[in-house]
Design an enzyme around this catalytic site. Structure first.
Site, PDB file in Angstrom:
ATOM      1  N   ASP A 243      18.289 -19.556 -60.702  1.00 15.38           N
ATOM      2  CA  ASP A 243      17.759 -18.393 -60.008  1.00 15.38           C
ATOM      3  C   ASP A 243      16.993 -17.485 -60.957  1.00 15.38           C
ATOM      4  O   ASP A 243      17.214 -17.494 -62.176  1.00 15.38           O
ATOM      5  CB  ASP A 243      18.872 -17.619 -59.300  1.00 15.38           C
ATOM      6  CG  ASP A 243      19.946 -17.110 -60.254  1.00 15.38           C
ATOM      7  OD1 ASP A 243      20.311 -17.848 -61.183  1.00 15.38           O
ATOM      8  OD2 ASP A 243      20.426 -15.967 -60.064  1.00 15.38           O
TER       9      ASP A 243
ATOM     10  N   GLU B 101      23.160 -16.664 -60.908  1.00 14.57           N
ATOM     11  CA  GLU B 101      23.542 -15.960 -62.139  1.00 14.57           C
ATOM     12  C   GLU B 101      23.053 -14.521 -62.138  1.00 14.57           C
ATOM     13  O   GLU B 101      23.718 -13.634 -62.679  1.00 14.57           O
ATOM     14  CB  GLU B 101      22.978 -16.706 -63.357  1.00 14.57           C
ATOM     15  CG  GLU B 101      23.516 -16.228 -64.693  1.00 14.57           C
ATOM     16  CD  GLU B 101      22.750 -15.041 -65.290  1.00 14.57           C
ATOM     17  OE1 GLU B 101      23.253 -14.424 -66.237  1.00 14.57           O
ATOM     18  OE2 GLU B 101      21.620 -14.750 -64.806  1.00 14.57           O
TER      19      GLU B 101
END
Length: 410
Positions: free
Chosen positions: A94, A162
Site C-alpha cells: 500500500d 501498513e
C-alpha cells in the site's frame, strides 16, 4: 554461486524501471484514505512471478467490504534453498495518497525518470515501499534465471495496510499464523533508512494517537459569562501537555529524540464565525512511547490532565484512542541478522553501520513481538510521502546485492 548472483544483479537497471513502472501504475491506496486497496498490485506481482516458474505462493488474504474486490491481499512467495532456514524480505504494497496534486511535476501514478538525474525514478510509492518489493523481485528473478540454489531459502512477504495501522496486513498474517516465521530465520524489513545508509533500526517506539473532545457551553461573543469557553479549556490542556511528558523521564540513546514524546498536532474546526464562543473542541495528540513504558501509562496521564481541566473550566473532557501500536522488544545488536547485514552492507556500500531506534512503527514491530529478531534497513533518499517521491535505481540494485549475501552461509 554467491558471486555469480551479485554480479548478475549489477545489470538489472532495466528491470528496476520496469518493476517500478508496473507497480506505480497500480495505486494501492487503502480504503480509509479513499483508495481501492492493494488487489491489483498483488495480482500483478503474482502473475509476474508465476510467469518465471514460481508456484510456491501462499495467500493470507482478509476480507474487506470497503474495496471493490472485497479482499486485502497478503502473499508469501518462496524459493527453495539447500535448507529450510529462510531469509525473509518483507515489504508493504500500500501507498499513501499523492496529496496536493499541484505540487507534483508529473503524474504521481506514472513512474518517470528524473529530468536531471537518470538514477532517480519518480512516482508515488517508488521509495515507500516499492523499492523493497523491487529488490526482492530482483533477487528472485536472478536466482531463477541463473539456476542458483542458495544455502538459505528465500521468502518474499508482501503485505497490505501498513500505512493505515496494519489491521489487514502484518497483524492479520501473524495473528493467524504465528509460526510462519521461525526463530532462526533471518528477517529483513527494508522500510527505513537514512541518507547515509549507516543506521540499522533495531527498536521502535510505541505509537499512540489520542483524540481529546472538550464540551462546554456555546454562547454569543458579547456575553462570554453565559457560556463555558471550550477553546480556552482546550488551549490550557494543550499547553500543559509538556508537563505530562515530564512524567516519563527515562532516556534511551538508541532513539532520536531519546525520550517519550507527547505532541499536540491536529485541531478540528470549531465555530464558523468569529462572534460565537465555542462550546465544543476536538484536537489530537501524537505520542511516541519508549519501550520502557506502556501506552496505558500515557493514556492515564493525559486522562488525568483532562479531568483537571474539566474541573477547572466546568467542561467535560473525554480522551479516546485513535490509534495504538505497542512497542516491541529490541532486536539484539548481536543477533545473526544484524551482524550478517552489517557485513553485507560493508561489502557493497563500503561503510560501517550503527544500530538505533525510530519513533515510527514498521511491520517489524509485530514480528519482534514474537521474540524473532528483525533488522530494518535500506538505502533511501529519503522522501517518503512527499510530492515528487523518488527512489534511486542504484539503491534498489545495491540493496538487493546486500540482501542476497544473506542467502549464503560463510
Amino acid at each position: 554461486m554467491k558471486n555469480i548472483l551479485l554480479e548478475k544483479l549489477i545489470h538489472t537497471r532495466n528491470d528496476v524501471i520496469l518493476f517500478q513502472t508496473e507497480l506505480t501504475k497500480r495505486p494501492a491506496i487503502g480504503p480509509s484514505e479513499g483508495g481501492i486497496g492493494e488487489f491489483e498490485k498483488a495480482q500483478w506481482i503474482e502473475e509476474t512471478v508465476r510467469s518465471w516458474g514460481i508456484t510456491d505462493i501462499q495467500h493470507f488474504d482478509i476480507s474487506d467490504d470497503r474495496v471493490p474486490n472485497k479482499i486485502r491481499p497478503n502473499l508469501v512467495i518462496r524459493y527453495k534453498g539447500k535448507t529450510d532456514k529462510t531469509l525473509w524480505i518483507i515489504g508493504h504494497m500500500d501507498v499513501v495518497p499523492p496529496g496536493d496534486m499541484s505540487l507534483w511535476k508529473t503524474n504521481p501514478f506514472e513512474a518517470c525518470l528524473d529530468d536531471f538525474d537518470p538514477d532517480i525514478i519518480r512516482g508515488r510509492g517508488v521509495e515507500d515501499n516499492q523499492q523493497a518489493i523491487v529488490s526482492g523481485l530482483l533477487i528472485l528473478q536472478e536466482l531463477i534465471k541463473n539456476k542458483i540454489t542458495p544455502d538459505l531459502s528465500l521468502a518474499l512477504l508482501f503485505v497490505a495496510d501498513e500505512e493505515t495501522r496494519n489491521t489487514y496486513g502484518i497483524n492479520h498474517v501473524i495473528d493467524n499464523n504465528p509460526n510462519l516465521i521461525k526463530k532462526d530465520d533471518l528477517v529483513l524489513v527494508p522500510d527505513f533508512g537514512t541518507t547515509e545508509g549507516n543506521l540499522i533500526e533495531i527498536a521502535e517506539k510505541g505509537v499512540l494517537w489520542l483524540a481529546v473532545e472538550i464540551e462546554g457551553k456555546q454562547c454569543h461573543g458579547s456575553t462570554p459569562d453565559e457560556g463555558n469557553n471550550a477553546l480556552i479549556a482546550a488551549s490550557d490542556m494543550i499547553l500543559q501537555l509538556h508537563e505530562v511528558e515530564k512524567a516519563f523521564p527515562l532516556r534511551n540513546k538508541l532513539f532520536i529524540p531519546d525520550r517519550t514524546t507527547i505532541t499536540p498536532t491536529r485541531h478540528e474546526e470549531n465555530v464558523p464565525n468569529i462572534n460565537t464562543i465555542s462550546g465544543k473542541e476536538r484536537f489530537y495528540i501524537d505520542c511516541r512511547v519508549l519501550p520502557d513504558y506502556k501506552t496505558s501509562e500515557v493514556i492515564n496521564k493525559v486522562t488525568e490532565l483532562g479531568n483537571n481541566i474539566a474541573q477547572k473550566y466546568h467542561v467535560t473532557v473525554s480522551v479516546s484512542v485513535n490509534n495504538l501500536e505497542e512497542s516491541s522488544p529490541y532486536t539484539d545488536q548481536n543477533a545473526p541478522v544484524v551482524l550478517k547485514l552489517k557485513q553485507a552492507i560493508k561489502n557493497i556500500y563500503h561503510h560501517d553501520c550503527i544500530c538505533g531506534g525510530v519513533g515510527g512503527a514498521t511491520v517489524g514491530c509485530k514480528i519482534r513481538s514474537l521474540g524473532i529478531p528483525v533488522a530494518v534497513w535500506s538505502s533511501v533518499i529519503p522522501n517518503y510521502h512527499q510530492p515528487n517521491e523518488g527512489s534511486k535505481i542504484s539503491h534498489a540494485i545495491n540493496d538487493a546485492r546486500v540482501f542476497a549475501q544473506l542467502l549464503f552461509e560463510e
